[in-house]
Design a protein around this motif. Structure first.
Motif, PDB file in Angstrom:
ATOM      1  N   GLU A   6       0.836  -1.197   0.000  1.00 29.88           N
ATOM      2  CA  GLU A   6       0.000   0.000   0.000  1.00 29.88           C
ATOM      3  C   GLU A   6       0.878   1.257   0.000  1.00 29.88           C
ATOM      4  O   GLU A   6       1.802   1.377   0.800  1.00 29.88           O
ATOM      5  CB  GLU A   6      -0.896  -0.021   1.254  1.00 29.88           C
ATOM      6  N   GLN A  34      -2.257  -8.161   4.409  1.00 34.73           N
ATOM      7  CA  GLN A  34      -2.770  -7.458   5.573  1.00 34.73           C
ATOM      8  C   GLN A  34      -3.265  -6.111   5.064  1.00 34.73           C
ATOM      9  O   GLN A  34      -2.536  -5.414   4.357  1.00 34.73           O
ATOM     10  CB  GLN A  34      -1.666  -7.246   6.609  1.00 34.73           C
ATOM     11  N   PHE A  35      -4.513  -5.758   5.377  1.00 32.92           N
ATOM     12  CA  PHE A  35      -5.041  -4.491   4.892  1.00 32.92           C
ATOM     13  C   PHE A  35      -6.020  -3.916   5.892  1.00 32.92           C
ATOM     14  O   PHE A  35      -6.577  -4.627   6.725  1.00 32.92           O
ATOM     15  CB  PHE A  35      -5.678  -4.633   3.504  1.00 32.92           C
ATOM     16  N   SER A  36      -6.203  -2.602   5.805  1.00 33.97           N
ATOM     17  CA  SER A  36      -7.124  -1.894   6.700  1.00 33.97           C
ATOM     18  C   SER A  36      -8.558  -2.286   6.387  1.00 33.97           C
ATOM     19  O   SER A  36      -8.934  -2.425   5.228  1.00 33.97           O
ATOM     20  CB  SER A  36      -6.976  -0.382   6.537  1.00 33.97           C
ATOM     21  N   GLY A  38     -12.752  -1.412   7.190  1.00 38.24           N
ATOM     22  CA  GLY A  38     -13.649  -0.353   7.629  1.00 38.24           C
ATOM     23  C   GLY A  38     -14.751  -0.134   6.626  1.00 38.24           C
ATOM     24  O   GLY A  38     -14.900  -0.904   5.676  1.00 38.24           O
ATOM     25  N   TYR A 120     -12.364  -3.823   2.638  1.00 39.27           N
ATOM     26  CA  TYR A 120     -11.090  -3.122   2.495  1.00 39.27           C
ATOM     27  C   TYR A 120     -11.340  -1.628   2.628  1.00 39.27           C
ATOM     28  O   TYR A 120     -12.251  -1.082   2.019  1.00 39.27           O
ATOM     29  CB  TYR A 120     -10.464  -3.452   1.138  1.00 39.27           C
TER      30      TYR A 120
END
Length: 139
Positions: A6, A34-36, A38, A120
């Motif tokens: 990212e 691995q990612f945010s 929300g 994501y």
């Protein structure tokens, strides 16, 4: 798909980025990424769908599959979304938008699927640029 971190410098079709333009990767997800996580608002999703339909760039031959885990039977290929009256296939192009500081934010068009199906959460700069519909010029 090649793994890109990212906001790392964009390299995939680097020759397609004008000299002197800073371009970074957004949403190049693969199995094990691995990612945010929300939620984003509906205006972002609507704008992203329109950009995937009307401004997809760097089209490739064939389709990239989503490598992330899916519930149930999985997902059909190519991945499709409904944008107004149109069915749009994802996994064969890029979305390119421009941040407020002029940086090109480049994502695979599957970013729409990653946001809507995998929660994501893209970087704020990407959300803002997509919502403002600041499209990077095509090559």
């Amino acid at each position: 798909m090649v793994k890109y971190e990212e906001m790392a410098p964009y390299e995939y079709f680097s020759e397609s980025v004008p000299q002197g333009v800073r371009a970074v990767c957004v949403g190049w997800l693969e199995q094990g990424s691995q990612f945010s996580l929300g939620e984003v608002d509906g205006g972002f999703i609507e704008s992203l769908g329109l950009i995937c339909r009307d401004y997809a760039q760097m089209r490739t031959r064939g389709w990239h599959r989503c490598e992330l885990a899916h519930q149930g039977a999985g997902v059909e290929y190519p991945v499709t979304i409904q944008v107004e009256d149109d069915v749009v296939s994802l996994g064969g192009a890029e979305v390119r938008v421009v941040s407020a500081d002029g940086t090109w934010l480049i994502a695979p068009d599957l970013v729409h699927h990653y946001v809507t199906e995998h929660s994501y959460l893209p970087p704020d700069e990407f959300v803002e640029a997509v919502t403002a519909r600041r499209i990077a010029p095509g090559v």
